[in-house]
Design a protein around this motif. Sequence first.
Motif, PDB file in Angstrom:
ATOM      1  N   PHE A 165      42.287  36.576  53.891  1.00 35.26           N
ATOM      2  CA  PHE A 165      42.418  36.851  52.461  1.00 35.26           C
ATOM      3  C   PHE A 165      41.365  37.850  52.008  1.00 35.26           C
ATOM      4  O   PHE A 165      41.652  38.783  51.240  1.00 35.26           O
ATOM      5  CB  PHE A 165      42.296  35.547  51.679  1.00 35.26           C
ATOM      6  CG  PHE A 165      42.282  35.724  50.182  1.00 35.26           C
ATOM      7  CD1 PHE A 165      43.421  36.132  49.510  1.00 35.26           C
ATOM      8  CD2 PHE A 165      41.119  35.481  49.458  1.00 35.26           C
ATOM      9  CE1 PHE A 165      43.410  36.299  48.129  1.00 35.26           C
ATOM     10  CE2 PHE A 165      41.108  35.638  48.081  1.00 35.26           C
ATOM     11  CZ  PHE A 165      42.255  36.054  47.412  1.00 35.26           C
ATOM     12  N   LEU A 166      40.146  37.700  52.474  1.00 40.47           N
ATOM     13  CA  LEU A 166      39.047  38.546  52.012  1.00 40.47           C
ATOM     14  C   LEU A 166      39.069  39.942  52.614  1.00 40.47           C
ATOM     15  O   LEU A 166      38.340  40.828  52.153  1.00 40.47           O
ATOM     16  CB  LEU A 166      37.706  37.864  52.303  1.00 40.47           C
ATOM     17  CG  LEU A 166      37.433  36.609  51.467  1.00 40.47           C
ATOM     18  CD1 LEU A 166      36.181  35.899  51.948  1.00 40.47           C
ATOM     19  CD2 LEU A 166      37.313  36.962  49.988  1.00 40.47           C
ATOM     20  N   THR A 167      39.882  40.165  53.639  1.00 38.65           N
ATOM     21  CA  THR A 167      40.032  41.519  54.181  1.00 38.65           C
ATOM     22  C   THR A 167      41.249  42.218  53.580  1.00 38.65           C
ATOM     23  O   THR A 167      41.503  43.379  53.876  1.00 38.65           O
ATOM     24  CB  THR A 167      40.178  41.498  55.718  1.00 38.65           C
ATOM     25  OG1 THR A 167      41.293  40.658  56.083  1.00 38.65           O
ATOM     26  CG2 THR A 167      38.920  40.981  56.379  1.00 38.65           C
ATOM     27  N   ALA A 168      41.989  41.490  52.736  1.00 37.55           N
ATOM     28  CA  ALA A 168      43.136  42.103  52.064  1.00 37.55           C
ATOM     29  C   ALA A 168      42.634  43.138  51.070  1.00 37.55           C
ATOM     30  O   ALA A 168      41.519  43.047  50.555  1.00 37.55           O
ATOM     31  CB  ALA A 168      43.960  41.037  51.339  1.00 37.55           C
ATOM     32  N   GLU A 169      43.457  44.112  50.811  1.00 34.85           N
ATOM     33  CA  GLU A 169      43.081  45.138  49.833  1.00 34.85           C
ATOM     34  C   GLU A 169      42.917  44.479  48.471  1.00 34.85           C
ATOM     35  O   GLU A 169      43.820  43.809  47.973  1.00 34.85           O
ATOM     36  CB  GLU A 169      44.156  46.214  49.752  1.00 34.85           C
ATOM     37  CG  GLU A 169      43.825  47.311  48.745  1.00 34.85           C
ATOM     38  CD  GLU A 169      44.947  48.339  48.620  1.00 34.85           C
ATOM     39  OE1 GLU A 169      44.818  49.240  47.789  1.00 34.85           O
ATOM     40  OE2 GLU A 169      45.939  48.208  49.362  1.00 34.85           O
ATOM     41  N   ASN A 170      41.757  44.674  47.873  1.00 39.06           N
ATOM     42  CA  ASN A 170      41.483  44.041  46.594  1.00 39.06           C
ATOM     43  C   ASN A 170      42.124  44.863  45.473  1.00 39.06           C
ATOM     44  O   ASN A 170      41.491  45.708  44.860  1.00 39.06           O
ATOM     45  CB  ASN A 170      39.980  43.909  46.355  1.00 39.06           C
ATOM     46  CG  ASN A 170      39.668  43.056  45.139  1.00 39.06           C
ATOM     47  OD1 ASN A 170      40.558  42.699  44.375  1.00 39.06           O
ATOM     48  ND2 ASN A 170      38.404  42.733  44.956  1.00 39.06           N
ATOM     49  N   SER A 171      43.389  44.598  45.260  1.00 33.51           N
ATOM     50  CA  SER A 171      44.133  45.339  44.232  1.00 33.51           C
ATOM     51  C   SER A 171      44.229  44.563  42.927  1.00 33.51           C
ATOM     52  O   SER A 171      45.070  44.851  42.078  1.00 33.51           O
ATOM     53  CB  SER A 171      45.543  45.653  44.755  1.00 33.51           C
ATOM     54  OG  SER A 171      46.157  44.497  45.281  1.00 33.51           O
ATOM     55  N   ILE A 172      43.377  43.548  42.776  1.00 31.64           N
ATOM     56  CA  ILE A 172      43.398  42.720  41.563  1.00 31.64           C
ATOM     57  C   ILE A 172      43.053  43.573  40.347  1.00 31.64           C
ATOM     58  O   ILE A 172      42.039  44.292  40.330  1.00 31.64           O
ATOM     59  CB  ILE A 172      42.397  41.557  41.687  1.00 31.64           C
ATOM     60  CG1 ILE A 172      42.774  40.646  42.862  1.00 31.64           C
ATOM     61  CG2 ILE A 172      42.332  40.756  40.395  1.00 31.64           C
ATOM     62  CD1 ILE A 172      41.700  39.639  43.222  1.00 31.64           C
ATOM     63  N   ASN A 173      43.898  43.489  39.351  1.00 33.05           N
ATOM     64  CA  ASN A 173      43.657  44.228  38.116  1.00 33.05           C
ATOM     65  C   ASN A 173      44.369  43.488  36.990  1.00 33.05           C
ATOM     66  O   ASN A 173      45.580  43.619  36.823  1.00 33.05           O
ATOM     67  CB  ASN A 173      44.160  45.673  38.232  1.00 33.05           C
ATOM     68  CG  ASN A 173      43.761  46.525  37.040  1.00 33.05           C
ATOM     69  OD1 ASN A 173      43.838  46.100  35.904  1.00 33.05           O
ATOM     70  ND2 ASN A 173      43.343  47.758  37.317  1.00 33.05           N
ATOM     71  N   ASP A 174      43.633  42.684  36.249  1.00 32.68           N
ATOM     72  CA  ASP A 174      44.241  41.859  35.210  1.00 32.68           C
ATOM     73  C   ASP A 174      44.962  42.698  34.159  1.00 32.68           C
ATOM     74  O   ASP A 174      46.013  42.294  33.648  1.00 32.68           O
ATOM     75  CB  ASP A 174      43.173  41.002  34.523  1.00 32.68           C
ATOM     76  CG  ASP A 174      42.666  39.878  35.420  1.00 32.68           C
ATOM     77  OD1 ASP A 174      43.100  39.812  36.592  1.00 32.68           O
ATOM     78  OD2 ASP A 174      41.838  39.068  34.964  1.00 32.68           O
ATOM     79  N   THR A 175      44.404  43.852  33.834  1.00 33.01           N
ATOM     80  CA  THR A 175      45.013  44.701  32.816  1.00 33.01           C
ATOM     81  C   THR A 175      46.389  45.185  33.237  1.00 33.01           C
ATOM     82  O   THR A 175      47.315  45.301  32.426  1.00 33.01           O
ATOM     83  CB  THR A 175      44.104  45.910  32.508  1.00 33.01           C
ATOM     84  OG1 THR A 175      42.816  45.428  32.102  1.00 33.01           O
ATOM     85  CG2 THR A 175      44.689  46.752  31.377  1.00 33.01           C
ATOM     86  N   GLN A 176      46.549  45.416  34.536  1.00 35.38           N
ATOM     87  CA  GLN A 176      47.832  45.884  35.058  1.00 35.38           C
ATOM     88  C   GLN A 176      48.751  44.735  35.469  1.00 35.38           C
ATOM     89  O   GLN A 176      49.851  44.972  35.972  1.00 35.38           O
ATOM     90  CB  GLN A 176      47.600  46.823  36.246  1.00 35.38           C
ATOM     91  CG  GLN A 176      46.895  48.116  35.864  1.00 35.38           C
ATOM     92  CD  GLN A 176      46.683  49.045  37.037  1.00 35.38           C
ATOM     93  OE1 GLN A 176      47.115  48.762  38.165  1.00 35.38           O
ATOM     94  NE2 GLN A 176      46.013  50.158  36.799  1.00 35.38           N
ATOM     95  N   GLY A 177      48.295  43.495  35.254  1.00 34.83           N
ATOM     96  CA  GLY A 177      49.147  42.340  35.507  1.00 34.83           C
ATOM     97  C   GLY A 177      49.188  41.871  36.945  1.00 34.83           C
ATOM     98  O   GLY A 177      50.098  41.132  37.339  1.00 34.83           O
TER      99      GLY A 177
END
Length: 269
Positions: A165-177
């Motif tokens: 999980f931690l090597t996954a691309e961190n594409s988290i962006n709450d503003t973009q949903g």
Amino acid sequence: MFSNSYTILLTACINPNDMSYTVLQNAKEREEQYINAINFYLTYTKYKIVFCNNSGEDISHHFLSNKNRVEFLSFYGNDYDRKLGKGYGEFLILKYAFEHSKFIKTTDYIIKITGRLIVNNMSKILKLNGIILAYSANNLIKLYYEDKLADSRCFVATKKFYEIFLTAENSINDTQGYYFEHLLYDTVKGHRKDFIFSDFCLPLAFCGISGSTGQSYNSEKKSLLQNLTDMRNFCERTKPQYKHDKSRYCWISIVSFIIRLQKLVLIRL
């Protein structure tokens, strides 16, 4: 004796500093809730605890007599773009904990819990899940997931899953949903063949306040009959994924039958 099989990881942000999508901003109030949660897990579980805070404060002085059970990690990791939201910070907290925690290096499972929340029945659920599934400590992930979202308030997994999980691309962006819960769900979806996935045999009994919405969690105490019903439903919905593992399938079927008998006895009393 403390259990080394499980380690609780409490993720924390004492001072959110106007973080987006975070209703509860009062740092003193948040700190008190974190202290209460740590005290609960010290009292009602036998697990070691890692408390990882990304806004720099150190609260270890409140627990000087518990150094052998609580490991405090603190760093300044809350200075990223606020538009990314708290889920991005949650990911960074997990990453920091895995890179710096001594407790995590010596455990099998990590129980990730949002740090201000108390899960009243965590120890009970882990014991029951272990009995029902007869699992070994190498490939099980327990969480709720549906509608392309995984409930990240509390989930249990092996270090191997966290590392993926931690090597996954961190594409988290709450503003973009695209939230932390989306990335967690996508990681589960991409590795269904590599792990055994399960939900919890009983609903998690949360107590506390959501930092995102301000919602209060006050779980209702269930009767024995209600708990048995939940456990039997868990057995029946879990069995199909073990149809190629005859011994485990049979074991879950036996447990389900025993629970059914217990229910019938209670109903007739």
